[in-house]
Design an enzyme around this catalytic site. Structure first.
Site, short mmCIF file in Angstrom:
data_model
loop_
_atom_site.label_atom_id
_atom_site.label_comp_id
_atom_site.label_asym_id
_atom_site.label_seq_id
_atom_site.Cartn_x
_atom_site.Cartn_y
_atom_site.Cartn_z
N ASP A 43 30.90 5.20 18.02
CA ASP A 43 30.13 4.05 17.54
C ASP A 43 31.03 2.90 17.09
OD1 ASP A 43 28.17 5.91 17.96
OD2 ASP A 43 27.11 5.53 16.10
N SER A 82 23.80 14.49 13.33
CA SER A 82 24.87 13.61 12.85
C SER A 82 25.38 14.11 11.51
CB SER A 82 24.36 12.17 12.71
OG SER A 82 23.40 12.08 11.68
#
Length: 405
Positions: free
Chosen positions: A17, A182
């Site tokens: 990310d 996550s």
């Protein structure tokens, strides 16, 4: 873009990310990117982040990798522990308490390098965007904040990977598939959420846990330890003085071995939705139990009960990102004042997921065996005094009873 950005400081992990964000910032804002990676004890090798930033064209002098472990525990975790803070009664705020420190250091770096903006990788659905940005604005009111997840059209993992491949951003093999959940980790805890955890009826799979053994598989023999406190802070374990970060790391290892600190929680996010998460806070759970135990000896009833009334508000402020607010600082001043005589030692038994208090002592104890004993108190307490005490407290109840009978 309406506002020209010359230089931005990015909170950078080196993962997929933030690697994509780095390139996206360079392209979208035509600006210079400064990367900041915080070592908060997440247990990962951080030097790969430096190499990835260099590959992306970041100048070596603009790559910051800072060891913040001692500051994290000393100035953020320990003050929170003095408050016995637990959001919604159970969550020990491991992710929440890390965000203000990251924001603080990010702003310090922005001022150091003359940046006019900061950026983070938090999504538009979660609490972290709020925590980061409230911290930024509290410390630098006019700073520009760039939150890519609220701006770009890379709305899926597939698109992120396509962008990465197009721009020669390395993507680890284990990142190419859809992540099963996550995680966020630091010295205080590891949190896991999303994907396989989204159905609150389904039990957390064993493979999600990373910081603790299954309590059922923990040793069959209890482990007894002592934790020593000075002014509300733990300073030694089993008689060995330790720095804040070293002490927490040591308790983490003990907690890991005995399966301590697991929490399956459906919580209320600040942005309005409910979410299900799994938290592992081994050392923090031991500290939380130990601190309450030493307070039970050393705090006056009025102060102790007032602290318990203030705690939910204090915990909510941290959860919602208001660490730098005047109300949190006011509460902290009251809490810290209460800790002046919170000194002494707690003995704990660690056993199969449990932390059990089995002893406590303090040079500042308010406990009087002479007063409380069932044996002859030698005049330390006149039991006849209780009759008047009860009658005065019963007066309004008797008046109500006579009226309503």
């Amino acid at each position: 873009m309406s506002d020209k950005i010359n230089r931005v400081v990015l909170a950078y992990s080196g993962g997929l990310d933030t690697s994509v964000i780095l390139k996206w910032l360079q392209q979208t804002y035509q600006c210079e990117v400064v990367t900041f990676t915080a070592d908060l004890g997440q247990g990962e090798e951080l030097e790969p982040a430096r190499r990835k930033a260099e590959l992306a064209g970041v100048k070596p002098e603009h790559i910051f990798i800072d060891d913040l472990r001692e500051e994290f525990v000393r100035d953020f975790v320990f003050p929170m522990m003095r408050a016995n803070a637990a959001y919604e009664g159970v969550y020990l705020l491991g992710t929440s308490i890390a965000r203000p420190l990251i924001a603080k250091r990010q702003i310090e770096i922005a001022k150091l390098v003359g940046a006019d903006a900061v950026s983070h990788g938090a999504t538009g659905k979660g609490n972290d965007q709020v925590r980061f940005e409230l911290g930024y604005y509290a410390l630098a009111p006019d700073i520009k904040v760039i939150a890519p997840w609220r701006e770009w059209d890379l709305t899926s993992r597939t698109k992120l990977i396509e962008f990465a491949e197009k721009h020669q951003i390395p993507v680890a093999k284990d990142k190419r598939g859809e992540a099963p959940f996550s995680t966020d980790a630091n010295l205080l805890h590891t949190s896991s959420e999303g994907k396989v955890l989204e159905d609150p009826w389904e039990q957390v799979p064993d493979y999600v846990f990373s910081r603790t053994v299954n309590p059922e598989d923990a040793p069959d023999t209890p482990h007894v330890i002592t934790v020593h406190f000075e002014k509300g802070d733990a300073v030694a374990v089993d008689g060995d003085p330790m720095s804040p970060a070293t002490l927490l790391a040591h308790l983490n290892e003990l907690g890991r071995e005995h399966g301590i600190g697991r929490l399956d929680l459906v919580e209320n996010r600040f942005v309005g939705m409910k979410s299900r998460g799994m938290y592992e806070t081994p050392g923090g759970t031991i500290l939380h139990v130990a601190h309450r135990a030493i307070e039970s000896l050393t705090l006056d009833r009025g102060a102790a009960h007032l602290k318990d009334e203030l705690m939910p508000r204090y915990a909510e402020l941290i959860y919602n990102g208001f660490w730098f607010s005047p109300e949190r600082e006011m509460l902290q001043a009251a809490i810290d004042h209460s800790q002046a005589r919170v000194n002494g030692t707690v003995r704990l038994k660690l056993y199969k997921g449990g932390v059990h208090v089995i002893g406590r002592q303090s040079p500042d104890s308010l406990y009087s065996e002479k007063v409380v004993t069932f044996e002859d108190d030698q005049g330390a307490y006149d039991q006849r005094d209780a009759a008047g005490f009860i009658k005065l407290n019963a007066l309004r109840l008797r008046l109500l009873g006579r009226r309503d009978r």
